[in-house]
Design a protein around this motif. Structure first.
Motif, mmCIF file in Angstrom:
data_model
loop_
_atom_site.group_PDB
_atom_site.id
_atom_site.type_symbol
_atom_site.label_atom_id
_atom_site.label_comp_id
_atom_site.label_asym_id
_atom_site.label_seq_id
_atom_site.Cartn_x
_atom_site.Cartn_y
_atom_site.Cartn_z
ATOM 1 N N LEU A 90 47.670 44.281 69.958
ATOM 2 C CA LEU A 90 47.318 42.995 69.343
ATOM 3 C C LEU A 90 48.561 42.133 69.148
ATOM 4 O O LEU A 90 48.524 40.914 69.313
ATOM 5 C CB LEU A 90 46.614 43.230 68.008
ATOM 6 N N HIS A 91 49.673 42.765 68.794
ATOM 7 C CA HIS A 91 50.913 42.025 68.581
ATOM 8 C C HIS A 91 51.419 41.414 69.893
ATOM 9 O O HIS A 91 51.918 40.285 69.915
ATOM 10 C CB HIS A 91 51.978 42.950 67.995
ATOM 11 N N GLY A 92 51.269 42.164 70.987
ATOM 12 C CA GLY A 92 51.864 41.707 72.246
ATOM 13 C C GLY A 92 50.970 40.804 73.072
ATOM 14 O O GLY A 92 51.431 40.171 74.023
ATOM 15 N N LYS A 93 49.684 40.721 72.737
ATOM 16 C CA LYS A 93 48.755 39.984 73.603
ATOM 17 C C LYS A 93 49.111 38.502 73.659
ATOM 18 O O LYS A 93 49.637 37.924 72.718
ATOM 19 C CB LYS A 93 47.320 40.156 73.104
ATOM 20 N N GLY A 94 48.800 37.899 74.819
ATOM 21 C CA GLY A 94 49.011 36.461 74.978
ATOM 22 C C GLY A 94 47.699 35.720 74.851
ATOM 23 O O GLY A 94 47.098 35.671 73.782
ATOM 24 N N HIS A 95 47.205 35.188 75.986
ATOM 25 C CA HIS A 95 45.944 34.447 75.968
ATOM 26 C C HIS A 95 44.732 35.371 76.003
ATOM 27 O O HIS A 95 43.625 34.954 75.678
ATOM 28 C CB HIS A 95 45.894 33.488 77.174
ATOM 29 N N SER A 96 44.922 36.589 76.428
ATOM 30 C CA SER A 96 43.797 37.510 76.640
ATOM 31 C C SER A 96 43.727 38.528 75.518
ATOM 32 O O SER A 96 44.755 39.049 75.061
ATOM 33 C CB SER A 96 43.951 38.245 77.975
ATOM 34 N N ASP A 97 42.499 38.829 75.087
ATOM 35 C CA ASP A 97 42.305 39.908 74.124
ATOM 36 C C ASP A 97 42.566 41.250 74.802
ATOM 37 O O ASP A 97 42.390 41.385 76.019
ATOM 38 C CB ASP A 97 40.879 39.885 73.574
ATOM 39 N N PRO A 98 42.977 42.249 74.040
ATOM 40 C CA PRO A 98 43.251 43.560 74.639
ATOM 41 C C PRO A 98 42.007 44.161 75.293
ATOM 42 O O PRO A 98 40.878 43.916 74.867
ATOM 43 C CB PRO A 98 43.707 44.414 73.451
ATOM 44 N N LEU A 99 42.221 44.970 76.306
ATOM 45 C CA LEU A 99 41.157 45.746 76.928
ATOM 46 C C LEU A 99 41.235 47.163 76.373
ATOM 47 O O LEU A 99 42.269 47.823 76.484
ATOM 48 C CB LEU A 99 41.336 45.781 78.458
ATOM 49 N N TYR A 100 40.140 47.610 75.770
ATOM 50 C CA TYR A 100 40.086 48.968 75.215
ATOM 51 C C TYR A 100 39.453 49.873 76.276
ATOM 52 O O TYR A 100 38.252 49.824 76.514
ATOM 53 C CB TYR A 100 39.295 48.982 73.918
ATOM 54 N N LEU A 101 40.283 50.656 76.932
ATOM 55 C CA LEU A 101 39.832 51.450 78.069
ATOM 56 C C LEU A 101 38.877 52.542 77.582
ATOM 57 O O LEU A 101 39.209 53.324 76.677
ATOM 58 C CB LEU A 101 41.037 52.081 78.774
ATOM 59 N N ARG A 102 37.703 52.575 78.176
ATOM 60 C CA ARG A 102 36.656 53.504 77.766
ATOM 61 C C ARG A 102 36.866 54.880 78.386
ATOM 62 O O ARG A 102 37.691 55.059 79.298
ATOM 63 C CB ARG A 102 35.294 52.955 78.202
ATOM 64 N N LEU A 103 36.087 55.860 77.893
ATOM 65 C CA LEU A 103 36.019 57.167 78.527
ATOM 66 C C LEU A 103 35.131 57.085 79.769
ATOM 67 O O LEU A 103 34.324 56.161 79.916
ATOM 68 C CB LEU A 103 35.454 58.202 77.545
ATOM 69 N N LEU A 104 35.284 58.047 80.658
ATOM 70 C CA LEU A 104 34.463 58.063 81.869
ATOM 71 C C LEU A 104 33.001 58.357 81.526
ATOM 72 O O LEU A 104 32.706 59.117 80.603
ATOM 73 C CB LEU A 104 34.970 59.134 82.840
ATOM 74 N N ARG A 105 32.126 57.742 82.306
ATOM 75 C CA ARG A 105 30.703 58.050 82.162
ATOM 76 C C ARG A 105 30.426 59.411 82.818
ATOM 77 O O ARG A 105 31.260 59.965 83.550
ATOM 78 C CB ARG A 105 29.865 56.959 82.820
ATOM 79 N N SER A 106 29.212 59.939 82.571
ATOM 80 C CA SER A 106 28.877 61.290 83.060
ATOM 81 C C SER A 106 29.018 61.386 84.570
ATOM 82 O O SER A 106 29.629 62.331 85.102
ATOM 83 C CB SER A 106 27.448 61.658 82.645
#
Length: 1263
Positions: free
Chosen positions: A660-676
């Motif tokens: 959050l501190h380093g982000k510029g114009h874009s919100d962070p992407l929270y990388l999800r876990l793999l689907r089944s």
């Protein structure tokens, strides 16, 4: 034998009902005892079953004891009742010695013999010395008989005495010594004048022990219950307090007047007494201490007495050991004995309300200091340097955090055992706190030897302190080792201050220098699947968007594959902790320089400027992997030019706050876990490469993939395991069923992946994180339970609950726990494995699931959780089992109801700070033992009692008390409850009753620290109106029930004043069922949540509630508004109310401008409000409203859907959720769903008819 001949010793004229002669009586006793012995050794042939066998043995023992201990001493005072009993006993004995043709065993109860004996005993007091004056021969006989029957009762395995077995054995030992001492006089070995003053005590004590024996037999014969066990314990405790001082007098005589005796018999007795005296003195002092606590001896007068008892109990376990000089042993024992005798006298005088003991009480402290000095200089052997203790764990910072937390608790403790060494504890704590400030991670590496020395000394200090407090061979620790260690820590503190600049340790306290090594052989960096949507997202961010430089943040938990996902980017700058080196790496990459720079070579300070010049005017993409802190990130961003070239910087982090501190114009992407399906694809590629999995392995393979919970690293580890196995279903099933054990085989890999996240946690958060191992895998974790767990272990101070919330936030921010909403979170199995490995390695927790699961030797963990299937002789609860580390246990949680048997003990776990026995119904004896655990801060118990024992007044450090009362009656708040000054959280789940008629309190009785109290039951009396809540000035959560008395009308119920609780935030106020009383006092302005039940609510009361400035949630249940008529809310505004629940509220009309009265309302829940015909349409005007939930009120169904339609029309959005009877509806209500379904079926019918030309399809609808 005919009775006439048997009784030839009787006087003339006595008839057949006369008393049996003493000669015949002696024969009867001998025959009876002989028969009991044969019965116990199974030498009597009988048709009785085992239960009847034991019962008969007990009954005959009772009759024998009466003959031997009672009847023979009342021969001179015979009467008809005694004559009848004597003849019945004689007939019984004859039937046993000379059996008839039938079964030789007689049913005693047919003769009513037992009842006659009991009646006689109850009507004749044996304890009064004035009633019985024994000759010397009779006293000798009685003392022998008492000892014999004390052993007999023990052989009967009487359950009545098991809770007090130690005290019972103490009584046996003490009385055996008194009997042997009396024999010295009888045998002429000592002069009468020497022991003259002791003999009357023996005359007095013997009958009292007899009475105790018969109490025990009576309880056993009557199939004892709880009250009988309490009676036995109480009588035994009081008896010991009377008997032990006589034993101490005997010891004194032997060690003074008889010391020079030439009699071999005296010499043998003194030797026997000296050998037994340490154990007798120790058990006597333990018993006295328990007696003082259970009897409620005034605490203000007993501090010094308790301190002396603790001091003596540290000495006595080491007396038989080789630490005492042999030639001084006798003198030391004499000193200890005299001090013990002095303590017993002080306690007796104190209980008799004697006031002249204050000087003697103060003298005890002087005696302690004098004896400590003599122990050091005279009694103890010259101390060779003890083998230096080495820190046995690996995580020094974690150990220091836990140690300093424990030392802080001890400094603040009121325990008498701590008082002896409190100054040393303070000094150790202060010095270690200063030392800790100097050692960040960098300093631990740079000054490794010094840091190792600090840890060794800290561990030595902890071991010494715990050994003293646990009475675990603490004498040398008290006299030599702890003082020496304190001085060594002072010296090392000085060395640290000289060698390490103070500022450096603080700056890098949470910045490890070592990056996690990447395993080059792992295929997790070679195989990539999934994340298609995320890939499209990142491509859009890279190729489109603003022309200015943009920083794109990617957040994900360890092992999720952030780096792999970005390997196609231009460059990866990975995990360099030195900003200058990192800038040089970037510079070298930009200019195409491939060779490595010299690590030892000085780096120019102008690399930032050089890099800026190289990047100036260019479009660039830089990827920074695993950024950990915002300061480093700011330094790295500084050289990147801000030109409008569309340049991008991508950073990955496990920490949300960095992203959050380093982000510029874009919100962070929270990388999800793999689907089944993605997990299976990755696992398949890892095992088979480009080939496909055989069909017979697919099902088990997909199940293995599913159990990896979508984390690429785990899939990679497991893929590596099964790729090395034969492709057989049975072998794959083995992996599936033992997934955790296969991951543990790669333990180093598991630890390395999570270790970096762990290293960057704040020190006080680390033990909280490891504590997550106490939850089963795949379990939803309530965040509120997490806070309770951390508080129970002392990891989070209960004083500020915000601390717990900050811990949760940091763990979420570090991607170590996964939040699902504001109340629930989960942890990945990999994280769970890390916590389990760490807890095991650092001896933090031990999880036990069977009788052999506990370590029998070596260090035991600080905390133990027991889940099931324990042997009743499990070392933890059996004080006879020798495992020294059991005594050092700090936390204990038991799930298994069966592991605490009738002979289990808890009082030897003296250091326990947290005890959770939820679901286990405790006996009175175990409850009393808990009262001896003076360091307890957190306690959860279950009991059938309606009052807690007086021993709980000893729990001066208790902060959390949770009691489940199974009887359904109230737990009465006894006067001692108000002495627990540190209490913060009290939960009486069966209700706690405060009645001023039962509990009379001093005017100044207050619990200043109490924050939570429920459920409190109060009688609706005028007396409680003003006196109760002034005693809880800092209460924040209160659940209170006002009881309507049978002869009191609703109008006459008196409520306590709640408006005196200026810090109260949550209130649940309820009155007796159906009373509908009116609460007329004010409410605290601090309230945030309020729940009211069975009240009558007038406009005045409701307006008063509405004016509460902080109220956010209001629940009204079973209440009446305006006598069931209109709720008119004109000029009534709930300014901050967000949630309103109405359950069975009696009112018929709701006059409200909802937008004005509820400006920030978010949720409305209404259930069973039968008289209310509609919800006002104005609720649709509330901009913040998110949900209307209606249950079991069909007349309101139309209202909620009308409001929903209105909101959609006005806003053009489907923003209001409605729920009717549990059926959720967003865009389509039930009616619309049915209409759509109906229209679809009609269309199908038409289609079939057009296609076939035949109306042959029929459709039936059922409601």
């Amino acid at each position: 034998m005919e009775r006439g001949k048997e009784n030839e010793g009787q006087t003339k004229g006595e008839d057949d009902k006369s008393l049996v002669s003493s000669v015949v009586l002696c024969e009867d006793i001998v025959n009876l005892l002989d028969f009991i012995e044969r019965l116990n050794s199974w030498r009597v042939r009988t048709s009785l079953d085992l239960y009847q066998y034991k019962e008969l043995t007990l009954e005959l023992t009772f009759v024998s004891a009466f003959c031997h201990l009672y009847y023979s001493f009342f021969l001179e005072t015979c009467n008809d009742e005694m004559s009848c009993i004597s003849n019945e006993i004689h007939d019984l004995v004859q039937s046993l010695v000379h059996p008839s043709g039938e079964d030789m065993l007689v049913n005693i109860k047919n003769h009513d013999l037992l009842e006659n004996i009991k009646s006689y005993i109850n009507s004749h007091s044996y304890a009064e010395p004035s009633r019985v004056t024994m000759t010397e021969d009779r006293l000798v006989e009685l003392l022998d008989a008492i000892l014999m029957y004390l052993q007999c009762l023990l052989n009967c395995r009487s359950e009545s005495i098991f809770p007090s077995m130690t005290q019972y054995e103490l009584l046996q030992n003490v009385f055996g010594n008194l009997r042997d001492f009396h024999r010295l006089k009888v045998n002429g070995c000592v002069e009468y004048e020497i022991i003259e003053y002791v003999l009357p005590y023996l005359q007095l004590m013997a009958p009292r022990v007899v009475n105790f024996c018969f109490t025990l037999l009576n309880c056993e014969l009557d199939k004892f219950d709880k009250s009988d066990v309490s009676l036995v314990n109480s009588k035994l405790a009081n008896l010991l307090v009377e008997v032990i001082p006589v034993e101490l007098e005997v010891m004194h005589i032997c060690c003074t007047n008889l010391k020079g005796s030439k009699s071999e018999e005296v010499e043998r007795f003194i030797k026997q007494l000296v050998e037994a005296s340490p154990d007798i003195l120790r058990e006597s002092l333990i018993h006295l201490q328990e007696h003082m606590v259970n009897a409620g001896t005034p605490s203000a007068s007993t501090c010094n007495i308790h301190a002396m008892i603790e001091f003596l109990l540290i000495i006595l376990p080491d007396v038989p050991k080789d630490v005492i000089r042999h030639d001084k042993l006798f003198v030391l024992l004499a000193r200890v004995r005299e001090l013990t005798k002095e303590v017993f006298v002080l306690v007796r005088n104190l209980e008799e309300n004697m006031n002249e003991i204050s000087d003697a009480n103060l003298n005890l402290l002087e005696s302690i200091e004098l004896l400590k000095e003599d122990l050091k200089n005279d009694f103890l052997k010259a101390r060779a340097d003890s083998s230096r203790l080495c820190f046995p764990m690996s995580d020094g910072p974690l150990f220091m955090t836990l140690l300093l937390t424990n030392l802080k608790d001890l400094v603040n403790s009121n325990a008498s055992s701590v008082a002896m060494i409190k100054e040393e504890i303070k000094q150790v704590k202060e010095d270690l706190e200063i030392i800790r400030l100097f050692f960040g991670y960098g300093e631990q590496e740079l000054h490794r030897d010094l840091w190792t020395h600090v840890l060794d000394l800290a561990y030595e200090a902890e071991h010494a302190i715990n050994s003293i407090l646990a009475r675990d061979h603490g004498l040398l620790q008290l006299i030599f080792i702890l003082p020496d260690t304190v001085e060594k820590i002072k010296l090392v503190k000085k060395e640290v201050q000289e060698k390490i600049p103070k500022s450096s340790g603080i700056i890098v306290a949470n910045a490890p220098n070592k990056p996690v090594e990447r395993n080059s052989s792992s295929t997790v960096g070679k195989i990539f699947v999934g994340f298609e949507e995320e890939t499209e997202w990142i491509i859009r961010k890279l190729t489109r968007g603003p022309a200015e430089i943009d920083v794109i943040s990617i957040v994900g938990m360890p092992g999720i594959g952030k780096l792999l996902w970005l390997t196609e980017c231009i460059m990866i700058i990975d995990q360099e902790r030195n900003e200058k080196k990192l800038l040089q790496k970037i510079f070298n990459e930009v200019i195409g320089l491939k060779e490595r720079f010299n690590e030892d070579h000085d780096i120019d300070d102008d690399f930032a400027d050089k890099l800026r010049k190289q990047l100036f005017g260019k479009r660039y993409l830089i990827v920074l992997d695993d950024m950990w802190d915002t300061a480093t990130l700011d330094e790295l961003k500084r050289p990147f030019p801000e030109l409008r070239k569309g340049s991008r910087v991508i950073l990955t982090s496990r920490k949300k706050e960095v992203a959050l501190h380093g982000k510029g114009h874009s919100d962070p992407l929270y990388l999800r876990l793999l689907r089944s399906e993605e997990s299976w694809e990755l696992l398949e590629k890892r095992v088979f490469g480009e080939e496909r999995c055989p069909d017979e392995l697919k099902d088990v393979g997909k199940e293995i993939a599913r159990k990896c919970d979508g984390l690429p690293l785990v899939l990679d580890l497991i893929g590596g395991v099964i790729s090395r196995k034969e492709k057989k279903e049975s072998l794959w099933l083995e992996v599936l069923n033992n997934l955790s054990s296969f991951i543990f085989k790669d333990e180093e890999e598991v630890v390395k992946v999570i270790q970096l996240s762990y290293d960057h946690l704040s020190d006080h958060v680390k033990p909280c994180f490891i504590c997550l191992a106490s939850y089963p895998k795949d379990e939803d974790i309530m965040i509120s339970e997490l806070k309770d767990l951390w508080i129970s272990h002392g990891f989070v101070q209960q004083i500020e609950m915000k601390n717990a919330e900050e811990v949760v936030d940091e763990l979420i921010s570090s991607s170590l726990i996964i939040p699902f909403d504001n109340s629930i979170c989960k942890i990945h199995d990999l994280v769970h494995d890390f916590c389990y490995i760490k807890s095991r390695k650092e001896k933090l927790f031990h999880f036990i699931g069977g009788s052999n699961a506990s370590p029998s030797s070596g260090m035991m963990a600080r905390g133990i959780t027991i889940r099931y299937d324990l042997d009743e002789n499990f070392v933890l609860f059996n004080r006879e089992k020798k495992n020294p580390y059991v005594k050092h246990l700090l936390t204990l949680k038991v799930y298994d109801e069966d592991c605490l048997s009738y002979n289990s003990h808890l009082k030897h776990l003296r250091l326990l700070k947290s005890l959770d026995l939820e679901g286990i119904t405790l006996t009175d004896s175990l409850l009393n033992e808990i009262g001896m655990l003076i360091h307890l801060k957190y306690l959860i118990i279950q009991t059938n009692a309606n009052t807690l024992p007086l021993s709980f007044s000893n729990l001066c450090n208790l902060e959390t008390l949770v009691v489940d009362n199974l009887e359904g009656s109230f737990m009465i708040l006894s006067p001692w409850f108000w002495s627990l000054a540190k209490l913060r959280d009290v939960q009486m789940n069966g209700g706690a009753l405060f009645d001023p008629d039962i509990t009379v309190l001093d005017e100044d009785s207050r619990l200043e620290n109490l924050r939570t109290l429920y459920v409190l039951y109060l009688p609706g009396l005028e007396d409680t109106e003003d006196i109760i809540f002034k005693r809880f000035p800092k209460l924040q959560i209160l659940d209170v029930f006002i009881e309507k008395l049978p002869d009191c009308s609703a109008e006459k119920i008196c409520f306590p004043r709640l408006d005196v609780l200026n810090e109260l935030e949550q209130l649940h106020l309820s009155v007796s069922w159906g009373s509908f009383s009116e609460y007329t006092h004010g409410f605290p302005l601090s309230l945030k949540k309020m729940r009211l039940q069975w009240l009558s609510l007038t406009p005045v009361t409701l307006s008063r509630i509405a004016r509460l400035p902080n109220l956010q949630e209001l629940i009204l249940e079973y209440t009446i508004i305006e006598e069931g008529k209109e709720w008119n809310m004109e000029d009534v505004t709930f300014q901050n109310l967000k949630s309103l629940k109405l359950i069975s509220v009696n009112f018929s009309e709701w006059q409200v401008d909802a937008e004005k009265s509820f400006p920030v309302l978010e949720k409305v829940c209404i259930s069973r409000c039968d008289k209310l015909m509609e919800i006002p349409d104005s609720f649709g005007d509330i901009a913040s409203l998110e949900l209307i939930n209606v249950w079991f009120s069909p007349q309101l169904r139309e209202s909620i859907f009308n409001i929903k339609e209105y909101v959609e029309e006005m806003t053009g959005e489907d923003k209001l959720d409605v729920c009717y009877n549990g059926g959720w509806s967003r865009k389509c209500e039930y009616e619309y769903e049915f209409i759509n379904f109906f229209q679809s079926t009609i269309n199908i019918m038409k289609y079939v008819e057009e296609l076939t030309g035949d109306d042959k399809l029929e459709i039936d609808f059922y409601d």
